[in-house]
Design a protein around this motif. Structure first.
Motif, PDB file in Angstrom:
ATOM      1  N   ARG A   1      -2.109   3.581  -4.853  1.00 59.31           N
ATOM      2  CA  ARG A   1      -3.549   3.710  -4.570  1.00 59.31           C
ATOM      3  C   ARG A   1      -4.362   3.363  -5.809  1.00 59.31           C
ATOM      4  O   ARG A   1      -5.377   2.683  -5.735  1.00 59.31           O
ATOM      5  CB  ARG A   1      -3.874   5.124  -4.094  1.00 59.31           C
ATOM      6  CG  ARG A   1      -3.397   5.350  -2.686  1.00 59.31           C
ATOM      7  CD  ARG A   1      -4.183   6.421  -1.962  1.00 59.31           C
ATOM      8  NE  ARG A   1      -3.552   6.626  -0.684  1.00 59.31           N
ATOM      9  CZ  ARG A   1      -2.642   7.582  -0.434  1.00 59.31           C
ATOM     10  NH1 ARG A   1      -2.327   8.456  -1.364  1.00 59.31           N
ATOM     11  NH2 ARG A   1      -2.092   7.684   0.753  1.00 59.31           N
TER      12      ARG A   1
ATOM     13  N   GLN B   1      -4.537  -0.294  -6.115  1.00 62.13           N
ATOM     14  CA  GLN B   1      -5.492  -0.912  -5.188  1.00 62.13           C
ATOM     15  C   GLN B   1      -6.917  -0.789  -5.735  1.00 62.13           C
ATOM     16  O   GLN B   1      -7.707  -1.712  -5.683  1.00 62.13           O
ATOM     17  CB  GLN B   1      -5.407  -0.243  -3.807  1.00 62.13           C
ATOM     18  CG  GLN B   1      -4.189  -0.702  -3.012  1.00 62.13           C
ATOM     19  CD  GLN B   1      -3.981   0.084  -1.725  1.00 62.13           C
ATOM     20  OE1 GLN B   1      -4.384   1.249  -1.628  1.00 62.13           O
ATOM     21  NE2 GLN B   1      -3.317  -0.529  -0.760  1.00 62.13           N
TER      22      GLN B   1
ATOM     23  N   ASP C   1       2.925   6.765  -4.109  1.00 57.71           N
ATOM     24  CA  ASP C   1       1.691   6.495  -3.352  1.00 57.71           C
ATOM     25  C   ASP C   1       0.463   6.579  -4.260  1.00 57.71           C
ATOM     26  O   ASP C   1      -0.458   5.777  -4.159  1.00 57.71           O
ATOM     27  CB  ASP C   1       1.539   7.504  -2.206  1.00 57.71           C
ATOM     28  CG  ASP C   1       2.378   7.096  -0.999  1.00 57.71           C
ATOM     29  OD1 ASP C   1       2.982   6.003  -1.040  1.00 57.71           O
ATOM     30  OD2 ASP C   1       2.426   7.871  -0.025  1.00 57.71           O
TER      31      ASP C   1
ATOM     32  N   GLY D   1       0.836  -1.210   0.000  1.00 59.76           N
ATOM     33  CA  GLY D   1       0.000   0.000   0.000  1.00 59.76           C
ATOM     34  C   GLY D   1       0.866   1.253   0.000  1.00 59.76           C
ATOM     35  O   GLY D   1       2.057   1.207  -0.338  1.00 59.76           O
ATOM     36  N   SER D   2       0.262   2.377   0.403  1.00 56.72           N
ATOM     37  CA  SER D   2       0.998   3.644   0.398  1.00 56.72           C
ATOM     38  C   SER D   2       2.080   3.619   1.494  1.00 56.72           C
ATOM     39  O   SER D   2       2.074   2.746   2.365  1.00 56.72           O
ATOM     40  CB  SER D   2       0.040   4.802   0.664  1.00 56.72           C
ATOM     41  OG  SER D   2      -0.469   4.663   1.974  1.00 56.72           O
TER      42      SER D   2
END
Ligand SMILES: C[S@@+](CC[C@H](N)C(=O)[O-])C[C@H]1O[C@@H](n2cnc3c(N)ncnc32)[C@H](O)[C@@H]1O
Length: 594
Positions: free
Chosen positions: A475, A478, A471, A437-438
């Motif tokens: 995102r 995701q 990031d 993730g971030s």
């Protein structure tokens, strides 16, 4: 003279990642049409006279990115043989280029060339990335080298490298209709075996390998390729500029001596066999000797470090568990009892190895349970149990990991595969997180679960802006990942739109430098989409790419790779359009179709 006589133009650096080794950024898809570089090609390996002038950005090397601002638009590398080595407050070489011109090269690196002082020898070849013609104050023209990782010295004369490049063009490259055995010169489509030493030359059998080794110069070529990390040099995609590539700084010459000795005995034919003209097997090299060492790593305890150059796709380790531990039992004290009981059943030597592993949980549990919680690795992605592995448990985490851990149910072992070429001395890392993730998410999770602050390549991006960009990409990934199952199992699948999403994911993986099994999963999604749309032709191509990516990350014997291989074989009869690479990609992703 220059375009801008009054003030010099500005070349904007696009160095997104520091200390990248020469490595391959291509997806498995592109790998399947991969070509090795031809060192005679003057576009990519220009002589001095063809280099851009420092104050006059040549638009065949740079592109404009603003008023008087230019950025690199492709890669280039200058090759020349060293004819004189001098130390005049800094290292200064006089080199002879491909056209015979003598060119001074002055080292304006931080250490003034100290790094190269003992490697620079008359008769060796220097490789310099992105040089231009520099006008020195004394009136001479030459190359001013400012970044040491843009320079590499290869222990062979230039003409030997050129001759090697010719052989690579003839024997290492897959050409329409097959690949040529370096021993007997016959072209074949299947059943060729790869030299496990360099991973670049192919043979019908041991007899041909012996011919290649003894009579056709492979003994010398193989050593040259391995000791100078030349395979990566030959593989780099030079016309697509995303960011600078660097040479990692010089490898000790002794790096692969043990491998060399083993290859010397001709015992090193790879088990990677070609089948049906595909080259996924090429990515499964076999290393003759253990390619890693377990050693202390600054502020991480112990870790695993490459003790030789490890090509992408290599199975670095295959290890059975000492014992299994349930991962889904919320009753910690019950699990503690299970662990204590399992440890008591181990032999004395196994117990010694087990109790040597790290415990980050102090006295929170029994020592055995603390060690188990710190080190357990999952036995499958949705597995309800984990395993304790004396060697694999030493591998540290990186959010931009260079190796993949996979539980292989077919062989009852955990495997570790190289996701990209790993240099001698580089730490081998896996990712402890199920998804990347971030920055904030990663840091929080690693601190909570593993009690450390991650300082990996990704978490240490040099400026806030590049971290922010990363990031944003993660995102987006995701979001796309969450969207795809709905598309796959929805009532009406619109193939072009859905494939567009998969393609965006693959683009983001490439931009982010992600090379793990996510790529195989994305191609598997594309395969499922094509199946749902009864598009057998694309299904075949996506199955092939998913299989290739699985072979790299998990090995051809992993259950998922075996399954994908079946999907490919079932479509043997399906014809795919014969188009050039660009047109093929457009067709595949339905670009331009309404
Ligand atoms: C499975 S162990 C890895 C091997 C361990 N370094 C050793 O010495 O045995 C996991 C622990 O190693 C350390 N570790 C792993 N990756 C790390 C990293 N990137 N930075 C700092 N510590 C790390 C953390 O203490 C973590 O809880």
């Amino acid at each position: 003279m220059g375009l801008f006589p009054t003030s010099p133009p500005r070349i904007i650096a696009q160095h997104l990642q520091l200390d990248l080794s020469i490595r391959n950024y291509r997806t498995p898809a592109a790998l399947s049409t991969q070509k090795y570089a031809d060192l005679r090609n003057e576009h990519t390996f220009p002589p001095f006279a063809a280099l851009p002038e420092e104050l006059d950005p040549d638009l065949s090397y740079y592109e404009m990115s603003g008023f008087r601002e230019f950025k690199h638009s492709r890669h280039w590398c200058f090759l020349a043989e060293i004819s004189k080595v001098e130390w005049l407050a800094r290292l200064r070489l006089v080199v002879r280029d491909k056209q015979g011109a003598l060119v001074p090269v002055a080292f304006y690196t931080d250490d003034k060339g100290e790094e190269f002082k003992y490697r620079a020898r008359k008769g060796s070849t220097v490789m310099i990335l992105y040089p231009d013609q520099h006008f020195f104050l004394g009136g001479t023209t030459g190359i001013r080298l400012e970044k040491e990782s843009f320079c590499k010295i290869v222990t062979a004369p230039l003409n030997e490298l050129m001759a090697l490049s010719d052989r690579v063009g003839r024997y290492s490259t897959w050409q329409a209709g097959g690949r040529t055995c370096h021993g007997c010169d016959e072209k074949k489509v299947v059943d060729l075996q790869k030299c496990a030493g360099c991973g670049m030359f192919w043979y019908c059998d041991k007899t041909c390998q012996t011919t290649g080794w003894q009579s056709k110069g492979h003994k010398r070529d193989c050593k040259l390729i391995r000791e100078n990390g030349l395979r990566a040099m030959f593989l780099t995609d030079r016309d697509r500029f995303e960011h600078f590539i660097d040479f990692l700084l010089p490898e000790p010459v002794t790096a692969s001596e043990s491998t060399a000795a083993a290859v010397e005995k001709l015992s090193a034919l790879s088990i990677g066999t070609e089948s049906g003209g595909s080259r996924a097997a090429e990515q499964t090299a076999v290393i003759v000797k253990t390619p890693y060492k377990i050693q202390p790593i600054a502020s991480k305890g112990k870790g695993m470090v490459a003790s030789t150059w490890i090509p992408r796709g290599t199975r670095i380790l295959s290890e059975p568990p000492l014992f299994r531990v349930p991962r889904d039992n919320p009753d910690i004290s019950a699990v503690d009892d299970i662990v204590v009981s399992k440890v008591s059943q181990l032999s004395a030597e196994q117990q010694r190895v087990f109790f040597d592993l790290t415990n980050i949980h102090g006295t929170e549990h029994s020592t055995a349970m603390g060690i188990a919680r710190t080190n357990v690795l999952p036995l499958g992605s949705d597995s309800r149990s984990g395993g304790l592995f004396p060697i694999a448990s030493r591998i540290n985490h990186s959010c931009r990991h260079n190796a993949q851990n996979t539980w292989n149910d077919n062989i009852g072992r955990l495997t570790i595969h190289a996701l990209r070429d790993i240099k001698w001395g580089e730490e081998i890392t896996i990712c402890y997180l199920p998804t990347v993730g971030s920055y904030r998410e990663r840091q929080n999770r690693l601190r909570a679960t593993f009690k450390f602050t991650c300082t990996c390549e990704l978490c240490s991006l040099p400026c806030v802006y590049s971290r922010w960009e990363s990031d944003m990409r993660l995102r987006k990934l995701q979001k796309l990942d969450a969207q795809i199952p709905g598309l796959l199992w929805g009532d009406r699948v619109e193939e072009k739109t859905a494939l567009g999403l998969v393609r965006s994911m693959l683009d983001l993986f490439r931009e982010e430098g992600i090379q793990d099994a996510s790529i195989a999963r994305a191609y598997n999604d594309a395969y499922q989409l094509a199946l749902t749309c009864e598009d057998e032709c694309r299904a075949k191509v996506f199955a092939q790419r998913a299989w290739e990516a699985r072979c790299v990350a998990e090995g051809a014997d992993s259950p998922t790779a075996v399954k994908m291989k079946k999907a490919v074989d079932q479509r043997e009869h399906v014809k795919v359009p014969e188009l050039d690479e660009d047109a093929f990609e457009k067709w595949l992703w339905m670009e331009g179709e309404s």
